[in-house]
Design a protein around this motif. Structure first.
Motif, short mmCIF file in Angstrom:
data_model
loop_
_atom_site.label_atom_id
_atom_site.label_comp_id
_atom_site.label_asym_id
_atom_site.label_seq_id
_atom_site.Cartn_x
_atom_site.Cartn_y
_atom_site.Cartn_z
N LEU A 15 0.86 -1.17 0.00
CA LEU A 15 0.00 0.00 0.00
C LEU A 15 0.90 1.22 0.00
O LEU A 15 1.82 1.34 0.82
N SER A 16 0.64 2.14 -0.95
CA SER A 16 1.44 3.36 -1.05
C SER A 16 0.54 4.56 -0.86
O SER A 16 -0.51 4.67 -1.49
N ILE A 17 0.94 5.44 0.04
CA ILE A 17 0.17 6.65 0.33
C ILE A 17 1.07 7.84 0.05
O ILE A 17 1.96 8.16 0.83
N VAL A 18 0.83 8.46 -1.09
CA VAL A 18 1.69 9.54 -1.55
C VAL A 18 1.07 10.90 -1.24
O VAL A 18 1.72 11.80 -0.75
N LYS A 19 -0.23 11.05 -1.55
CA LYS A 19 -0.95 12.27 -1.28
C LYS A 19 -2.03 12.00 -0.24
O LYS A 19 -2.44 10.86 -0.05
N LEU A 40 -8.86 1.07 3.27
CA LEU A 40 -8.04 1.42 2.12
C LEU A 40 -7.59 0.19 1.33
O LEU A 40 -7.51 0.21 0.11
N TRP A 41 -7.29 -0.88 2.05
CA TRP A 41 -6.72 -2.06 1.41
C TRP A 41 -7.67 -2.67 0.39
O TRP A 41 -7.23 -3.24 -0.62
N GLU A 96 -4.39 -13.59 -1.83
CA GLU A 96 -5.54 -13.25 -1.01
C GLU A 96 -5.08 -12.95 0.41
O GLU A 96 -4.66 -13.86 1.14
N ASN A 97 -5.09 -11.70 0.81
CA ASN A 97 -4.80 -11.36 2.20
C ASN A 97 -5.56 -10.09 2.55
O ASN A 97 -5.95 -9.32 1.67
N ASP A 98 -5.74 -9.86 3.82
CA ASP A 98 -6.63 -8.77 4.25
C ASP A 98 -5.90 -7.58 4.86
O ASP A 98 -6.52 -6.71 5.48
N ALA A 99 -4.59 -7.52 4.69
CA ALA A 99 -3.81 -6.38 5.21
C ALA A 99 -2.48 -6.33 4.47
O ALA A 99 -1.95 -7.36 4.06
N PRO A 100 -1.91 -5.14 4.31
CA PRO A 100 -0.65 -5.01 3.56
C PRO A 100 0.54 -5.57 4.32
O PRO A 100 0.60 -5.55 5.54
N PRO A 163 -3.01 7.57 8.36
CA PRO A 163 -4.21 6.79 8.04
C PRO A 163 -4.33 5.56 8.92
O PRO A 163 -3.34 5.08 9.50
N ASP A 164 -5.54 5.07 9.02
CA ASP A 164 -5.82 3.87 9.81
C ASP A 164 -5.39 2.64 9.02
O ASP A 164 -6.02 2.27 8.04
N ILE A 165 -4.29 2.02 9.44
CA ILE A 165 -3.73 0.87 8.73
C ILE A 165 -3.59 -0.29 9.70
O ILE A 165 -3.17 -0.12 10.85
N ASP A 166 -3.93 -1.47 9.24
CA ASP A 166 -3.73 -2.68 10.03
C ASP A 166 -2.30 -3.17 9.80
O ASP A 166 -1.93 -3.56 8.70
N PHE A 167 -1.49 -3.13 10.84
CA PHE A 167 -0.07 -3.48 10.72
C PHE A 167 0.21 -4.96 11.01
O PHE A 167 1.38 -5.34 11.14
N LYS A 168 -0.81 -5.80 11.08
CA LYS A 168 -0.60 -7.18 11.55
C LYS A 168 0.31 -8.00 10.64
O LYS A 168 0.99 -8.92 11.10
N ASN A 169 0.32 -7.69 9.32
CA ASN A 169 1.18 -8.42 8.38
C ASN A 169 2.44 -7.66 8.03
O ASN A 169 3.27 -8.15 7.25
N MET A 170 2.62 -6.48 8.56
CA MET A 170 3.64 -5.56 8.08
C MET A 170 5.05 -6.15 8.17
O MET A 170 5.46 -6.68 9.20
#
Length: 357
Positions: A15-19, A40-41, A96-100, A163-170
């Motif tokens: 996931l890339s958040i530039v702006k 977002l994902w 197939e995954n539910d978080a970045p 932003p609200d991001i799920d970091f569980k797979n990070m």
């Protein structure tokens, strides 16, 4: 997946958040405004890109990598695919995954340099120079394709909201700017990652090298909690050419800062795994001395690192052409430097930088 004519792992894991409010599957894409900020994902834009790739088609947004590969250069797609396979062994488990697994986060346009390769959208220093020229009535000045009179002077991009991001797979976080080390937002994100997860996370910065990182300073101690921290220094030259392209940075100061970080990499400071690399961009201004600069950088910092890590130089020194001149040869650069357009761009660059003189 390996047999497809064009497969990229990035949209499935990154996931890339530039702006603000915009999402991208990687930082090279031209992203779109998010339509579901609470998830977002699974935004429809990202899902459509994934489906296009699974249909063995090339998304329009992927032309930057297509162009790099056309000229035999290692693309972001190829590099990402290799790294993923080295780490995980296959692509299929990630479809197939539910978080970045990866986050590219751009901290805004806050920057202390006005590089010749940059624009006001990525540098607050450029924004200030152009705004000053406008107020002084120099509306006919043109640089990087934009007239001073046509620029958006209400523009400001300093990303403070996270932003609200799920970091569980990070597994990795890549910070870009502007100059990310001048902001607080990168520290905010690092602190949001659960402490038990941090030893599994790579942290990467694209930096101009002007910020000195002293690991004896408590400010930087959080780096020691992560799997590794990699500084990718943007140089484009050495000595006088560096100072021309990356104005108003001073080569001796930046070189000293990189020397210090290199020592952390060589010694594995405090049992932490630190890494470094460089990005060097060829332009009409530096093409004649570009190869000499690459050799200097290689000899000063990376010959020793390659030997210590038993690795390859192409893992540390990345070269490419300026985006405006992709695929150009030195002969084409030479011809361009003889044109009125080149003279005008160089003249306007110097006028904008020297407004206080």
């Amino acid at each position: 997946m390996k047999d497809r004519k064009f497969f990229c792992i990035e949209p499935f894991v990154s996931l890339s958040i530039v702006k603000e409010d915009h999402i991208f599957p990687c930082c090279l894409h031209e992203g779109q405004k998010s339509t579901q900020k609470d998830d977002l994902w699974n935004d429809p834009y990202l899902k459509n890109i994934r489906e296009t790739i699974l249909n063995d088609e090339v998304p329009d947004e992927c032309q930057a990598c297509v162009e790099q590969e056309k000229f035999g250069r290692l693309s972001r797609r190829q590099h990402s695919n290799k790294v993923w396979l080295d780490e995980h062994g296959n692509f299929e488990d990630a479809i197939e995954n539910d978080a970045p697994y990866k986050l590219d986060f751009w901290t805004g346009n806050l920057c202390n340099l006005a590089c010749s390769t940059c624009t006001y959208t990525n540098s607050s220093s450029w924004f200030a120079l152009l705004k000053k020229a406008s107020k002084a009535g120099n509306v006919d000045l043109r640089y990087k394709g934009n007239y001073v009179s046509n620029l958006d002077y209400d523009f400001e991009f300093k990303k403070e909201d996270i932003p609200d991001i799920d970091f569980k797979n990070m597994e990795s976080i890549h910070f870009n700017g502007g100059e990310p080390l001048l902001t607080d937002s990168h520290f905010k994100i690092l602190n949001l990652i659960p402490k038990e997860r941090r030893k599994d996370v790579y942290v990467i910065y694209n930096t101009n090298g002007t910020v000195r990182i002293d690991l004896e300073d408590e400010k930087w101690s959080i780096f020691k909690e992560f799997r590794s921290v990699d500084m990718t220094f943007s140089l484009d030259g050495i000595e006088e050419m560096f100072e021309f392209i990356r104005w108003p940075a001073k080569w001796e100061e930046v070189q000293s800062n990189i020397d210090l970080w290199a020592e952390y990499c060589y010694s594995q400071y405090d049992n932490c795994f630190f890494q470094m690399s460089v990005n060097m961009v060829k332009t009409p201004h530096n093409f004649k001395v570009f190869d000499d600069a690459v050799k200097y950088v290689t000899d000063r910092w990376f010959t020793k690192l390659v030997a210590l890590r038993k690795s390859n130089l192409n893992e540390y020194v990345f070269t490419t052409n300026d985006h405006s001149f992709m695929g150009w040869t030195d002969e084409q650069f030479e011809e361009y430097t003889k044109t009125e357009e080149f003279d005008l761009q160089t003249k306007n660059l110097l006028i904008l930088r020297n407004q206080d003189k």
